[in-house]
Design a protein around this motif. Structure first.
Motif, PDB file in Angstrom:
ATOM      1  N   LEU A  38      53.166  54.824  35.172  1.00  0.00           N
ATOM      2  CA  LEU A  38      52.752  53.425  35.298  1.00  0.00           C
ATOM      3  C   LEU A  38      52.642  52.718  33.950  1.00  0.00           C
ATOM      4  CD1 LEU A  38      50.059  53.846  38.075  1.00  0.00           C
ATOM      5  CD2 LEU A  38      52.415  53.062  38.331  1.00  0.00           C
ATOM      6  N   ALA A  44      57.813  52.249  35.397  1.00  0.00           N
ATOM      7  CA  ALA A  44      56.741  51.615  36.163  1.00  0.00           C
ATOM      8  C   ALA A  44      57.231  50.935  37.442  1.00  0.00           C
ATOM      9  CB  ALA A  44      55.991  50.610  35.284  1.00  0.00           C
ATOM     10  N   LEU A  45      58.292  50.137  37.346  1.00  0.00           N
ATOM     11  CA  LEU A  45      58.766  49.432  38.540  1.00  0.00           C
ATOM     12  C   LEU A  45      59.268  50.411  39.603  1.00  0.00           C
ATOM     13  CD1 LEU A  45      59.138  46.695  39.863  1.00  0.00           C
ATOM     14  CD2 LEU A  45      61.424  46.591  38.870  1.00  0.00           C
ATOM     15  N   VAL A  48      56.170  51.980  41.280  1.00  0.00           N
ATOM     16  CA  VAL A  48      55.525  51.057  42.219  1.00  0.00           C
ATOM     17  C   VAL A  48      56.395  50.867  43.466  1.00  0.00           C
ATOM     18  CG1 VAL A  48      54.707  48.695  42.549  1.00  0.00           C
ATOM     19  CG2 VAL A  48      54.189  49.897  40.443  1.00  0.00           C
ATOM     20  N   ALA A  49      57.714  50.769  43.286  1.00  0.00           N
ATOM     21  CA  ALA A  49      58.619  50.639  44.434  1.00  0.00           C
ATOM     22  C   ALA A  49      58.541  51.870  45.326  1.00  0.00           C
ATOM     23  CB  ALA A  49      60.049  50.411  43.961  1.00  0.00           C
ATOM     24  N   ILE A 120      51.415  46.141  43.045  1.00  0.00           N
ATOM     25  CA  ILE A 120      51.668  45.820  41.629  1.00  0.00           C
ATOM     26  C   ILE A 120      50.390  45.360  40.954  1.00  0.00           C
ATOM     27  CG2 ILE A 120      52.847  44.210  40.077  1.00  0.00           C
ATOM     28  CD1 ILE A 120      55.283  44.453  41.870  1.00  0.00           C
ATOM     29  N   THR A 124      49.397  48.014  38.164  1.00  0.00           N
ATOM     30  CA  THR A 124      49.851  47.663  36.809  1.00  0.00           C
ATOM     31  C   THR A 124      49.546  46.223  36.405  1.00  0.00           C
ATOM     32  OG1 THR A 124      52.018  46.930  37.567  1.00  0.00           O
ATOM     33  CG2 THR A 124      51.785  49.274  37.013  1.00  0.00           C
ATOM     34  N   THR A 132      56.816  45.224  35.612  1.00  0.00           N
ATOM     35  CA  THR A 132      56.668  45.247  37.068  1.00  0.00           C
ATOM     36  C   THR A 132      56.395  43.868  37.655  1.00  0.00           C
ATOM     37  OG1 THR A 132      54.312  45.795  36.889  1.00  0.00           O
ATOM     38  CG2 THR A 132      55.851  47.638  37.092  1.00  0.00           C
ATOM     39  N   ASP A 133      56.597  42.837  36.859  1.00  0.00           N
ATOM     40  CA  ASP A 133      56.419  41.480  37.393  1.00  0.00           C
ATOM     41  C   ASP A 133      57.463  41.167  38.454  1.00  0.00           C
ATOM     42  OD1 ASP A 133      54.174  40.209  36.458  1.00  0.00           O
ATOM     43  OD2 ASP A 133      55.130  39.513  34.617  1.00  0.00           O
ATOM     44  N   THR A 137      53.674  38.166  41.662  1.00  0.00           N
ATOM     45  CA  THR A 137      52.704  38.316  40.575  1.00  0.00           C
ATOM     46  C   THR A 137      52.812  37.169  39.577  1.00  0.00           C
ATOM     47  OG1 THR A 137      54.213  39.772  39.351  1.00  0.00           O
ATOM     48  CG2 THR A 137      52.558  40.822  40.757  1.00  0.00           C
TER      49      THR A 137
END
Length: 181
Positions: A38, A44-45, A48-49, A120, A124, A132-133, A137
């Motif tokens: 993370l 990170a993305l 999260v996915a 998200i 993060t 991860t935007d 977000t």
């Protein structure tokens, strides 16, 4: 399971100090020693996915199993009598029979992917360094942190248009290919 609970569990699992990576590194997988799922912008993305998709897999499996159980067994018997193998049975019987379910769940997965805000934000908060935007977000930050209501509204309209285009494409395919649900 509630998103907050699920995210808290996954945060502990992916922790760089006490999570899965250090535990596996202790078992002899040295490249996992310094992995921060993370905290690394490259990972990170994807992390999260994966977590977001993990939440829905149980539901999707149950729906697919129900769709597959509704297929008439006599179709498989006839295919076997004609000499069809497992691959041909899958390709010519199973897949066409569950196509409407598959398309509906594909549509729902695309729509649910726009609702990834909660994971998200909990895991993060859009970081590290914006890796991860996603639109939700950015919209949240614009509306509540930066007090830019107009910009946030424009992002919301874009999200609605993307969702409408996705649903419109699905309805077009459904009508064009005469899929029954």
């Amino acid at each position: 399971m509630a998103t907050v609970v699920s995210a808290a569990i996954w945060r502990q699992i992916l922790s760089p100090t006490s999570g899965l990576a250090p535990a596996l590194a202790g078992l002899g997988i040295p490249w996992l020693e310094d992995v921060n799922f993370l905290g690394d912008g490259r990972l990170a993305l994807g992390a999260v996915a994966f977590i977001n998709n993990w939440q829905w897999w149980g539901f999707l499996v149950v729906i697919f199993l129900a769709a597959m159980q509704s297929i008439e067994p006599s179709l498989y018997e006839a295919a076997q009598m004609d000499g069809a193998g497992s691959w041909r049975e899958f390709w010519h019987i199973t897949l066409p029979s569950i196509r409407p379910t598959f398309m509906f769940l594909s549509l729902m997965t695309v729509i649910w992917s726009f609702l990834v805000f909660d994971y998200i934000y909990i895991l993060t908060q859009g970081g590290p360094a914006g890796a991860t935007d996603v639109l939700s977000t950015v919209m949240y930050r614009a509306a509540f942190s930066e007090q830019q209501a107009g910009y946030a509204s424009a992002i919301g309209v874009i999200l609605a248009l993307i969702s409408a285009a996705t649903v419109g494409g699905y309805l077009y395919l459904r009508r064009r290919l005469r899929w029954e649900i």
